[in-house]
Scaffold this motif. Structure first.
Motif, PDB file in Angstrom:
ATOM      1  N   GLY A  27     -52.064  63.738  87.697  1.00  0.00           N
ATOM      2  CA  GLY A  27     -52.295  62.630  88.604  1.00  0.00           C
ATOM      3  C   GLY A  27     -51.034  61.930  89.056  1.00  0.00           C
ATOM      4  O   GLY A  27     -49.916  62.323  88.711  1.00  0.00           O
ATOM      5  N   PRO A  28     -51.223  60.878  89.821  1.00  0.00           N
ATOM      6  CA  PRO A  28     -50.097  60.143  90.371  1.00  0.00           C
ATOM      7  C   PRO A  28     -49.205  59.477  89.316  1.00  0.00           C
ATOM      8  O   PRO A  28     -48.044  59.247  89.563  1.00  0.00           O
ATOM      9  CB  PRO A  28     -50.753  59.072  91.245  1.00  0.00           C
ATOM     10  N   ILE A  29     -49.750  59.169  88.149  1.00  0.00           N
ATOM     11  CA  ILE A  29     -48.960  58.506  87.114  1.00  0.00           C
ATOM     12  C   ILE A  29     -48.622  59.513  86.023  1.00  0.00           C
ATOM     13  O   ILE A  29     -49.500  60.056  85.378  1.00  0.00           O
ATOM     14  CB  ILE A  29     -49.717  57.318  86.488  1.00  0.00           C
ATOM     15  N   VAL A  30     -47.344  59.754  85.825  1.00  0.00           N
ATOM     16  CA  VAL A  30     -46.885  60.620  84.740  1.00  0.00           C
ATOM     17  C   VAL A  30     -45.990  59.786  83.843  1.00  0.00           C
ATOM     18  O   VAL A  30     -44.923  59.327  84.265  1.00  0.00           O
ATOM     19  CB  VAL A  30     -46.112  61.853  85.264  1.00  0.00           C
ATOM     20  N   TYR A  31     -46.445  59.567  82.621  1.00  0.00           N
ATOM     21  CA  TYR A  31     -45.658  58.802  81.657  1.00  0.00           C
ATOM     22  C   TYR A  31     -44.639  59.732  81.001  1.00  0.00           C
ATOM     23  O   TYR A  31     -44.801  60.150  79.866  1.00  0.00           O
ATOM     24  CB  TYR A  31     -46.562  58.179  80.599  1.00  0.00           C
ATOM     25  N   ALA A  38     -37.746  52.643  81.513  1.00  0.00           N
ATOM     26  CA  ALA A  38     -37.371  52.628  82.930  1.00  0.00           C
ATOM     27  C   ALA A  38     -38.191  51.599  83.702  1.00  0.00           C
ATOM     28  O   ALA A  38     -37.655  50.875  84.546  1.00  0.00           O
ATOM     29  CB  ALA A  38     -37.550  54.023  83.536  1.00  0.00           C
ATOM     30  N   TYR A  39     -39.480  51.499  83.398  1.00  0.00           N
ATOM     31  CA  TYR A  39     -40.349  50.542  84.088  1.00  0.00           C
ATOM     32  C   TYR A  39     -39.880  49.114  83.815  1.00  0.00           C
ATOM     33  O   TYR A  39     -39.750  48.307  84.735  1.00  0.00           O
ATOM     34  CB  TYR A  39     -41.804  50.723  83.655  1.00  0.00           C
ATOM     35  N   LEU A  40     -39.638  48.813  82.549  1.00  0.00           N
ATOM     36  CA  LEU A  40     -39.212  47.466  82.190  1.00  0.00           C
ATOM     37  C   LEU A  40     -37.853  47.112  82.790  1.00  0.00           C
ATOM     38  O   LEU A  40     -37.574  45.943  83.072  1.00  0.00           O
ATOM     39  CB  LEU A  40     -39.172  47.314  80.663  1.00  0.00           C
ATOM     40  N   ALA A  41     -37.016  48.113  83.015  1.00  0.00           N
ATOM     41  CA  ALA A  41     -35.709  47.890  83.626  1.00  0.00           C
ATOM     42  C   ALA A  41     -35.779  47.888  85.154  1.00  0.00           C
ATOM     43  O   ALA A  41     -34.762  47.703  85.823  1.00  0.00           O
ATOM     44  CB  ALA A  41     -34.732  48.964  83.149  1.00  0.00           C
ATOM     45  N   GLY A  42     -36.974  48.109  85.712  1.00  0.00           N
ATOM     46  CA  GLY A  42     -37.141  48.141  87.159  1.00  0.00           C
ATOM     47  C   GLY A  42     -36.590  49.401  87.795  1.00  0.00           C
ATOM     48  O   GLY A  42     -36.223  49.417  88.965  1.00  0.00           O
ATOM     49  N   LEU A  51     -48.688  52.348  91.937  1.00  0.00           N
ATOM     50  CA  LEU A  51     -49.230  53.447  91.128  1.00  0.00           C
ATOM     51  C   LEU A  51     -50.749  53.405  91.109  1.00  0.00           C
ATOM     52  O   LEU A  51     -51.412  54.428  91.273  1.00  0.00           O
ATOM     53  CB  LEU A  51     -48.669  53.400  89.708  1.00  0.00           C
ATOM     54  N   LEU A  52     -51.300  52.208  90.909  1.00  0.00           N
ATOM     55  CA  LEU A  52     -52.760  52.079  90.880  1.00  0.00           C
ATOM     56  C   LEU A  52     -53.357  52.415  92.246  1.00  0.00           C
ATOM     57  O   LEU A  52     -54.438  52.999  92.322  1.00  0.00           O
ATOM     58  CB  LEU A  52     -53.166  50.678  90.429  1.00  0.00           C
ATOM     59  N   PRO A  87     -52.825  53.581  74.644  1.00  0.00           N
ATOM     60  CA  PRO A  87     -52.839  52.301  75.342  1.00  0.00           C
ATOM     61  C   PRO A  87     -51.478  51.628  75.496  1.00  0.00           C
ATOM     62  O   PRO A  87     -51.302  50.800  76.366  1.00  0.00           O
ATOM     63  CB  PRO A  87     -53.762  51.447  74.477  1.00  0.00           C
ATOM     64  N   SER A  88     -50.499  51.977  74.700  1.00  0.00           N
ATOM     65  CA  SER A  88     -49.263  51.206  74.702  1.00  0.00           C
ATOM     66  C   SER A  88     -48.510  51.268  76.026  1.00  0.00           C
ATOM     67  O   SER A  88     -48.184  50.236  76.608  1.00  0.00           O
ATOM     68  CB  SER A  88     -48.353  51.641  73.551  1.00  0.00           C
ATOM     69  N   VAL A  89     -48.191  52.440  76.528  1.00  0.00           N
ATOM     70  CA  VAL A  89     -47.414  52.548  77.759  1.00  0.00           C
ATOM     71  C   VAL A  89     -48.175  51.948  78.924  1.00  0.00           C
ATOM     72  O   VAL A  89     -47.646  51.133  79.678  1.00  0.00           O
ATOM     73  CB  VAL A  89     -47.054  54.017  78.070  1.00  0.00           C
ATOM     74  N   GLY A  90     -49.424  52.334  79.095  1.00  0.00           N
ATOM     75  CA  GLY A  90     -50.209  51.825  80.210  1.00  0.00           C
ATOM     76  C   GLY A  90     -50.370  50.319  80.188  1.00  0.00           C
ATOM     77  O   GLY A  90     -50.293  49.667  81.229  1.00  0.00           O
ATOM     78  N   SER A  91     -50.584  49.731  79.011  1.00  0.00           N
ATOM     79  CA  SER A  91     -50.764  48.280  78.948  1.00  0.00           C
ATOM     80  C   SER A  91     -49.469  47.553  79.246  1.00  0.00           C
ATOM     81  O   SER A  91     -49.477  46.499  79.886  1.00  0.00           O
ATOM     82  CB  SER A  91     -51.325  47.873  77.585  1.00  0.00           C
ATOM     83  N   ILE A  92     -48.351  48.084  78.834  1.00  0.00           N
ATOM     84  CA  ILE A  92     -47.059  47.459  79.123  1.00  0.00           C
ATOM     85  C   ILE A  92     -46.779  47.506  80.626  1.00  0.00           C
ATOM     86  O   ILE A  92     -46.259  46.553  81.199  1.00  0.00           O
ATOM     87  CB  ILE A  92     -45.928  48.170  78.343  1.00  0.00           C
TER      88      ILE A  92
END
Length: 101
Positions: A27-31, A38-42, A51-52, A87-92
């Motif tokens: 899908g469109p989101i690959v963790y 990287a997400y937290l650092a922008g 993404l949603l 749940p950890s990555v997605g919730s963050i």
């Protein structure tokens, strides 16, 4: 599968292709490894809202099937959406299974 940690095709893709079921195997989101950092650092390409939106577009595309005449689109009765289960990555990142659903 709107979100996954696996970047290679999965067994469900092989099954769907074998029996003629439309699917989006990756899908469109690959963790990927390091995604949260990287997400937290922008440093990711898209925001969680974007993404949603991509997930919604993929689900919308699968929600319909073209008729034989291809002039009309018919809504499917059932769509199975597989979540990641971690749940950890997605919730963050604001892209957990609840947000995706």
């Amino acid at each position: 599968k709107p979100a996954t940690q696996c970047e290679s095709p999965q067994l469900i893709q092989t099954y769907c292709e074998h029996v003629g079921i439309a699917c989006v195997p990756i899908g469109p989101i690959v963790y990927y490894k390091g995604f949260t950092r990287a997400y937290l650092a922008g440093e990711t390409e898209y925001t969680n809202t974007e993404l949603l939106h991509q997930v919604g577009a993929a689900v919308d595309e699968l929600s319909f099937t073209n008729t034989k005449q291809r002039k009309q689109r018919k809504r499917k009765r059932l769509i199975l959406i597989d979540g990641v289960g971690f749940p950890s990555v997605g919730s963050i990142c604001g892209t957990d299974n609840v947000q995706v659903a």
